[in-house]
Every structure is written in C-alpha cells, then in structure tokens.
Scaffold this active site. Structure first.
Site, PDB file in Angstrom:
ATOM      1  N   GLY A  81       1.038  -1.331   0.213  1.00 12.94           N
ATOM      2  CA  GLY A  81       0.326  -0.154   0.265  1.00 12.94           C
ATOM      3  C   GLY A  81       0.931   0.826   0.304  1.00 12.94           C
ATOM      4  O   GLY A  81       0.474   2.230   0.715  1.00 12.94           O
ATOM      5  N   ALA A  82       2.104   1.473  -0.354  1.00 12.23           N
ATOM      6  CA  ALA A  82       3.237   2.893  -1.211  1.00 12.23           C
ATOM      7  C   ALA A  82       2.533   3.311  -1.738  1.00 12.23           C
ATOM      8  O   ALA A  82       3.392   3.933  -2.225  1.00 12.23           O
ATOM      9  CB  ALA A  82       4.640   1.904  -0.215  1.00 12.23           C
ATOM     10  N   ASN A  83       0.846   3.040  -2.549  1.00 15.44           N
ATOM     11  CA  ASN A  83       1.138   4.382  -3.725  1.00 15.44           C
ATOM     12  C   ASN A  83       0.562   5.807  -2.804  1.00 15.44           C
ATOM     13  O   ASN A  83       0.562   6.250  -3.632  1.00 15.44           O
ATOM     14  CB  ASN A  83       0.005   3.425  -4.562  1.00 15.44           C
ATOM     15  CG  ASN A  83      -0.606   3.050  -3.582  1.00 15.44           C
ATOM     16  OD1 ASN A  83      -1.191   2.134  -2.672  1.00 15.44           O
ATOM     17  ND2 ASN A  83      -1.901   3.237  -4.277  1.00 15.44           N
ATOM     18  N   ILE A 119       0.695   6.997   4.386  1.00 18.61           N
ATOM     19  CA  ILE A 119       1.867   6.792   5.214  1.00 18.61           C
ATOM     20  C   ILE A 119       2.765   5.592   4.945  1.00 18.61           C
ATOM     21  O   ILE A 119       3.962   5.957   4.994  1.00 18.61           O
ATOM     22  CB  ILE A 119       1.427   6.454   6.507  1.00 18.61           C
ATOM     23  CG1 ILE A 119       0.788   4.972   6.876  1.00 18.61           C
ATOM     24  CG2 ILE A 119       0.740   7.243   7.697  1.00 18.61           C
ATOM     25  CD1 ILE A 119       0.673   4.870   8.085  1.00 18.61           C
ATOM     26  N   SER A 125      -3.116  -0.028  14.537  1.00 17.96           N
ATOM     27  CA  SER A 125      -4.211   0.928  15.716  1.00 17.96           C
ATOM     28  C   SER A 125      -3.931   1.285  16.623  1.00 17.96           C
ATOM     29  O   SER A 125      -4.736  -0.346  17.256  1.00 17.96           O
ATOM     30  CB  SER A 125      -4.664   1.102  14.123  1.00 17.96           C
ATOM     31  OG  SER A 125      -6.187   2.436  15.311  1.00 17.96           O
ATOM     32  N   TYR A 184     -13.200  -2.874  11.309  1.00 12.61           N
ATOM     33  CA  TYR A 184     -11.472  -2.059  11.524  1.00 12.61           C
ATOM     34  C   TYR A 184     -11.319  -2.465  12.753  1.00 12.61           C
ATOM     35  O   TYR A 184     -10.359  -3.551  12.698  1.00 12.61           O
ATOM     36  CB  TYR A 184     -11.750  -0.635  11.187  1.00 12.61           C
ATOM     37  CG  TYR A 184     -10.409  -0.129  10.728  1.00 12.61           C
ATOM     38  CD1 TYR A 184      -9.713  -0.251   9.808  1.00 12.61           C
ATOM     39  CD2 TYR A 184      -9.829   0.726  12.184  1.00 12.61           C
ATOM     40  CE1 TYR A 184      -8.623   0.201  10.155  1.00 12.61           C
ATOM     41  CE2 TYR A 184      -9.034   1.142  12.291  1.00 12.61           C
ATOM     42  CZ  TYR A 184      -8.301   1.376  10.784  1.00 12.61           C
ATOM     43  OH  TYR A 184      -6.844   1.880  11.426  1.00 12.61           O
TER      44      TYR A 184
END
Length: 312
Positions: free
Chosen positions: A43-45, A48, A172, A197
């Site tokens: 998810g580095a697109n 954070i 989280s 979540y």
C-alpha cells in the site's frame, strides 16, 4: 489597542506552532543508511506507505511498492525516484483481497530478488460497507490481516536467510475496541463497519506478538505500531468521516508525520533485537491482553485453515 492585538496575534501563532508540533509527534532521527537492502511496503502508492517508501528510498534502499492500483503506484514511484535520485524504486502488483494475487506476488518476488531485509505490512481498508474478498473473507479481516498473514509467511524464509531482518505491522490504537469473534469471524451474523476495522487491527497486534515468539533466534524481528490519526485516503468509504477529516484536519497528522513510527521501527539501531512490541512513536505501549493469549493461539490455527497451506 493595536499593541494588545499584536500581542494576541503573536501568542496565537506561538500556541498554534506548539500545538501543531505536539500533534505531529516525533521525527525519526536515525541516520541509518540502507544501501544494498531490499524493502517491501504494501500500500505504498499513497498515504503513510508512500511517505515510508520515500524515506527508505532516501536512505538508499531498493524499495518495492506492492499495491493494487498500478497507475497510482507508478506515479508514486516516479515521484520518489525523481526526489531521491534512487532509481531502485519499483512497483509490483499485489491485491491483498485475493490470495491468488498474493501468491503470485510472492512467487515473482522470490524469483527476482535475492534478499528481503524489511517487510512493512502497511496497506489497509477502513469503514467499508459489508463486502467480501475474492476468497470469501470479510473485507477488513481479509485485507488488513489475513492477506498480510499469508504474504508474511510466503516471504518468511527469504527474511530468515537475509537476517538481520525486520517485519513491521501497521496496526492502530483502535485495536483496543476489537475482539476476535470466533463465532462470527466473517461478520455474517452481525456487522459494524467501525468495529470490523478494530477487530482486524487487534488481529494484527496478536499476530505480531505470536510471530515474534515463533521467530526467536532467527534474527528476524516483528513489531506492530499505531501511526496516529492521519489525514489520508483511509476514510474514503465514509462520507461522514471524510467530512470530519476535512473539518478537523488541524488535529490530524500529515502522511509524512504518520509515517515516522513505521520508519523508526524499520531503521532504528536501538530496535535491532527488540521484537514482539507495540509502538506509538518511540514509546513501547502495554497491551491489554484480557486473557487473549488463548485467543491468540486458537486464532493462529484459524488463520492457517483460512488462507490455505503456509510454511510455518
């Protein structure tokens, strides 16, 4: 009158700056270089993950952006390469909602790369309307946790062979509201998009703890973290939260600020042998277990049955 106004303006500016610095949290001051190191960030697109990739690329690492949206991934990689002058920033397709995609990513990675020194399980979804992954898992549990669980184990032997190596799982503070609901893991009986979540983030923390125990003596560490409340695309599935994020942006971290704990856990020299911990910035937080060790061991077996055969 004018003098009082100037003084008040000055005080407001000073207070604004102090409060903003407090909300931003710490900055990773490690000067560690990562030349010759290989990093995978899911998810580095964007968000954070993208800022984590930028920082580690700046340190000289070969950074693999693992993401579902290849167009956004390529755009992020081009931006990072131009800014850091590090041409070893590449994009690979990874859909964490599909175990076939996860296995294909791992197979291609192992065929192309000789080592893996840092794995950052960063990607996630939040507040999704009820839906399932390609394999029938509730979306939060499937993407945020089970997808990363499978990915980690498919790459684990490479991590061991590359030791010292690190696994960083982005969780989280919301995990405190989570429960492992064995009787309804897929949320088919009762579903709340906020609690779903929380459940998935608790699973990340428990996974990290047990993984660290199983990896003792291998030279591979595993830690989880709370990045803080970050102004990002994570709330895109909720119109209400998107509006609230815009209204209260002043209280939120920027993606770069939110990435600091991930970077710290990935590079800080003092964490070389630290494992199984949960971080908020550079602070190790106590975990509220409430007897969850039993849940942890049971859930380990449930995961393996769910995602298929993995090498432990």
């Amino acid at each position: 009158m004018l003098g009082s106004a100037v003084l008040l303006w000055g005080w407001s500016r000073g207070s604004h700056g102090t409060f903003r610095r407090y909300m931003a949290g710490g900055v990773c001051k490690s000067t560690t270089k990562l030349n010759g190191k290989v990093v995978v960030i899911t998810g580095a697109n964007a968000g954070i993950g993208k800022e984590t990739a930028r920082d580690l690329a700046q340190r000289g690492a070969r950074v693999i952006i693992a993401c579902r949206d290849m167009a956004k991934g390529e755009a992020a990689a081009r931006e990072i390469r131009a800014e850091t002058r590090n041409q070893q920033v590449i994009v690979k397709k990874l859909d964490l909602a599909d175990t076939k995609s996860i296995r294909e990513f791992a197979e291609n990675f192992l065929a192309e790369e000789k080592a893996l020194h840092i794995l950052i399980n960063n990607a996630g979804v939040m507040l999704c309307p009820y839906s399932k992954t390609a394999d029938g898992f509730e979306m939060h549990l499937g993407v945020n946790h089970l997808g990363h669980f499978l990915l980690t184990f498919l790459l684990l032997e490479c991590l061991k062979q590359s030791a010292p190596a690190r696994i960083v799982n982005v969780s989280s503070l919301a995990h405190h509201a989570g429960r492992i609901r064995f009787h309804d893991l897929q949320g088919e009986k009762c579903y709340n998009w906020g609690l779903a979540y929380c459940h998935s983030k608790l699973a990340n923390v428990l996974f990290t703890r047990e993984l660290a125990r199983r990896l003792q003596g291998t030279g591979v560490t595993a830690n989880s973290l709370h990045p803080g409340s970050v102004h990002s695309e994570l709330v895109r599935h909720s119109s209400l939260m998107t509006l609230l994020w815009k209204i209260f942006y002043f209280f939120l971290k920027t993606p770069r600020e939110g990435a600091q704990t991930s970077v710290y856990c990935a590079v800080a020299e003092e964490l070389e042998s630290v494992t199984g911990q949960y971080f908020r910035w550079a602070e190790v937080l106590d975990l509220l277990w409430w007897g969850r060790r039993v849940q942890l061991r049971c859930f380990w077996g449930v995961r393996i049955r769910g995602v298929g055969k993995v090498r432990l």
